[in-house]
Write an enzyme that holds these catalytic residues in place. Structure first.
Site, PDB file in Angstrom:
ATOM      1  N   GLY A  15      16.121 112.035 -33.140  1.00 19.68           N
ATOM      2  CA  GLY A  15      15.538 111.518 -32.563  1.00 19.68           C
ATOM      3  C   GLY A  15      14.808 109.933 -33.526  1.00 19.68           C
ATOM      4  O   GLY A  15      14.742 109.082 -33.126  1.00 19.68           O
ATOM      5  N   THR A  42      18.714 118.849 -37.148  1.00 25.47           N
ATOM      6  CA  THR A  42      19.117 120.061 -36.739  1.00 25.47           C
ATOM      7  C   THR A  42      20.192 120.394 -36.021  1.00 25.47           C
ATOM      8  O   THR A  42      21.428 120.816 -36.471  1.00 25.47           O
ATOM      9  CB  THR A  42      17.840 121.193 -36.096  1.00 25.47           C
ATOM     10  N   CYS A  43      20.622 119.123 -35.271  1.00 29.19           N
ATOM     11  CA  CYS A  43      21.675 118.754 -34.358  1.00 29.19           C
ATOM     12  C   CYS A  43      23.091 119.002 -35.666  1.00 29.19           C
ATOM     13  O   CYS A  43      23.791 118.733 -35.037  1.00 29.19           O
ATOM     14  CB  CYS A  43      21.539 117.375 -33.530  1.00 29.19           C
ATOM     15  N   TYR A  99      25.589 109.031 -40.815  1.00 28.62           N
ATOM     16  CA  TYR A  99      23.991 108.725 -40.135  1.00 28.62           C
ATOM     17  C   TYR A  99      23.420 107.973 -41.587  1.00 28.62           C
ATOM     18  O   TYR A  99      22.514 106.181 -41.519  1.00 28.62           O
ATOM     19  CB  TYR A  99      22.743 110.458 -40.747  1.00 28.62           C
ATOM     20  N   ALA A 341      24.199 122.115 -21.301  1.00 32.96           N
ATOM     21  CA  ALA A 341      25.332 123.281 -21.376  1.00 32.96           C
ATOM     22  C   ALA A 341      25.234 124.863 -22.120  1.00 32.96           C
ATOM     23  O   ALA A 341      24.293 123.821 -23.204  1.00 32.96           O
ATOM     24  CB  ALA A 341      26.499 122.852 -21.648  1.00 32.96           C
ATOM     25  N   HIS A 435      43.379 118.227  -7.408  1.00 36.71           N
ATOM     26  CA  HIS A 435      43.970 119.687  -7.289  1.00 36.71           C
ATOM     27  C   HIS A 435      45.253 119.837  -8.393  1.00 36.71           C
ATOM     28  O   HIS A 435      46.219 119.002  -8.740  1.00 36.71           O
ATOM     29  CB  HIS A 435      44.902 120.038  -5.698  1.00 36.71           C
TER      30      HIS A 435
END
Ligand code: NDP
Length: 452
Positions: A15, A42-43, A99, A341, A435
């Protein structure tokens, strides 16, 4: 009054970095950012990224077994942490540098220091400097929580797993949330003996009940020794390892005991209380719809605000803050229908309401299919997948979608687009199936399994 900076960001995670970059490069603001540990937060450093690489590493065990069933002459060996771990660390170093480059290319000044607030516009740095800013953004994230009890100092959290010099042979994981379930599957896949204790009746509280049950069954089938309704009563360090006594009368030693019992917002020691910044019950910084705190010059985004604690949400909150404050376009981050997820094996992908939450809201139809997918069936495995849609009887809108399957994280991202657009069950029905796939079930389920 003139300030050293237009914006000072505390915290170099998802963030904070997004807000700093956008404010500087797109809004032309003079921006500085302080990070006390490693850029990426953290990520990148001890969360999503190294976790996902460990998910990949752990998934090969099953693939070796399947490969033999498909005719490949492969012999399964043991996983070698000494080969994998240096590569993992090197990858995190690479990402951390990226970063840093992103920030410097955007013209953001970075301080490798701990920052605390002196007043509503002044920040003190652990390097001894003091700087002023028109706006301050707190993006300090969260930190693992461990309950207080004798012996807890002998246990670790997910943070330390990434620093292991050598793999233990047996672990106990305490907790039943995202982190506990993900690491139970990862470490089981890497060949460790994994026991998991969860205090409640079923893991993954808050997710769809049927999906939770399905994940738990698959985890057990995969080899995780999962005990629900079980808590830790006593912990001692003994010669044979960490001794644990549980609430069901069991006791044994493990090489490592990992607590994954939630995370708390990183809001202590920042000087917030003295400034009158309102904190919530959990220590979270209380913000309005625009991420503004009770002190007008101070904003907060990400896990420290304890809204939806996910990296992509923190990024959106950071971007909305820049829109609001630096472009003069008041923008609320959108917290509706956020897909997520859980990277268990198999994965759980989810968006929208659980069957239980939807049924409380309005009359619903439930469409659910649980089946053995072609790939693992052929390989002789008994694993089942779950495809589930929750549909409003009145509006016909799909209110929730829950997938338990390999790659469910990839599938739910796409289902989330349709559901976010307001797709109805009939929209799903008129979409021709791809399919053969597992997810074609989502567009071929004709009859409701039940109504509620
Ligand atoms: P969660 O809140 O998901 O789970 C915490 C677990 O610990 C729950 O099962 C909880 O039980 C249990 N617990 C809490 N206190 C105690 C206690 N005193 N004794 C025993 N058990 C306890 O937290 P996590 O740490 O797993 O993850 C934190 C957050 O990080 C997640 O909520 C998520 O937002 C984010 N995250 C997202 C991931 C992803 O997107 N894939 C991956 C990892 C984390 P109970 O249910 O009974 O309260």
């Amino acid at each position: 009054m003139t300030f050293d900076y237009d914006l000072f960001v505390i915290g170099g995670g998802s963030g904070g970095v997004r807000a700093a970059r956008l404010a500087s490069s797109e809004a032309g603001a003079k921006v500085a950012l302080a990070e006390e540990y490693r850029l990426g937060g953290t990520c990148v450093i001890r969360g999503c990224v190294p976790k996902k690489l460990m998910v990949f590493a752990s998934s090969y065990k099953e693939q070796f077994e399947d490969a033999r069933a498909y005719g490949w002459d492969v012999q399964e060996g043991a996983h070698d942490w000494d080969t994998f771990h240096p590569k993992l660390r090197a990858e995190l170093d690479r990402l951390e540098k990226i970063y840093g480059n992103v920030l410097s290319n955007a013209g953001v000044e970075v301080f490798n220091a701990r920052a605390t607030l002196k007043d509503a516009h002044t920040v003190s740095l652990s390097t001894g400097e003091t700087v002023t800013a028109k706006h301050i953004l707190i993006a300090t994230g969260g930190t693992p929580f461990k309950p207080e009890m004798p012996g807890i100092e002998h246990t670790i959290t997910s943070n330390e797993i990434f620093l292991w010099d050598a793999m233990p042979k047996s672990v106990l994981i305490v907790g039943g949330g995202f982190i506990a379930c993900e690491f139970a599957c990862i470490l089981n896949g890497l060949g460790l003996e994994v026991t998991q204790f969860y205090r409640g009746a079923q893991v993954l509280r808050g997710f769809d009940d049927e999906a939770r049950g399905h994940v738990a069954e698959e985890m057990k089938t995969g080899g995780v020794n999962l005990h629900v309704g079980t808590d830790v009563l006593a912990i001692e360090k003994r010669d044979a390892g960490i001794w644990v006594k549980d609430s069901n009368g069991g006791e044994r030693c493990y090489d490592q005991v990992i607590y994954a019992t939630g995370r708390t917002p990183n809001s202590t020691g920042l000087g917030l209380e003295a400034l009158g910044v309102e904190l919530g019950r959990n220590g979270n910084i209380v913000v309005d719809d625009y991420s503004q705190t009770s002190v007008p010059s101070i904003y907060a985004v990400g896990d420290v605000t304890d809204r939806i604690n996910l990296t992509p949400v923190a990024i959106r909150e950071g971007a909305a803050f820049v829109e609001t404050v630096f472009h003069g376009r008041p923008t609320k981050p959108d917290h509706e229908l956020v897909a997520s997820a859980v990277f268990t094996q198999p994965e759980l992908g989810t968006v929208g309401l659980s069957e239980e939450a939807a049924a409380e809201q309005e009359p619903i139809e439930v469409y659910a299919a649980s089946f053995r997918p072609m790939q693992s069936l052929f390989a002789g495995r008994d694993n089942r997948v779950l495809m589930k849609l929750i549909v409003s009887q009145e509006s016909r809108k799909v209110l929730g979608c829950h997938i338990v399957a390999p790659q469910a994280g990839e599938m739910i991202q796409l289902a989330a687009v349709a559901i976010k657009m307001g797709a109805t069950k009939e929209d799903f029905d008129r979409t021709v199936a791809v399919h053969p796939t597992m997810s074609e079930e989502l567009v071929t389920m004709k009859t409701p399994t039940r109504t509620a």
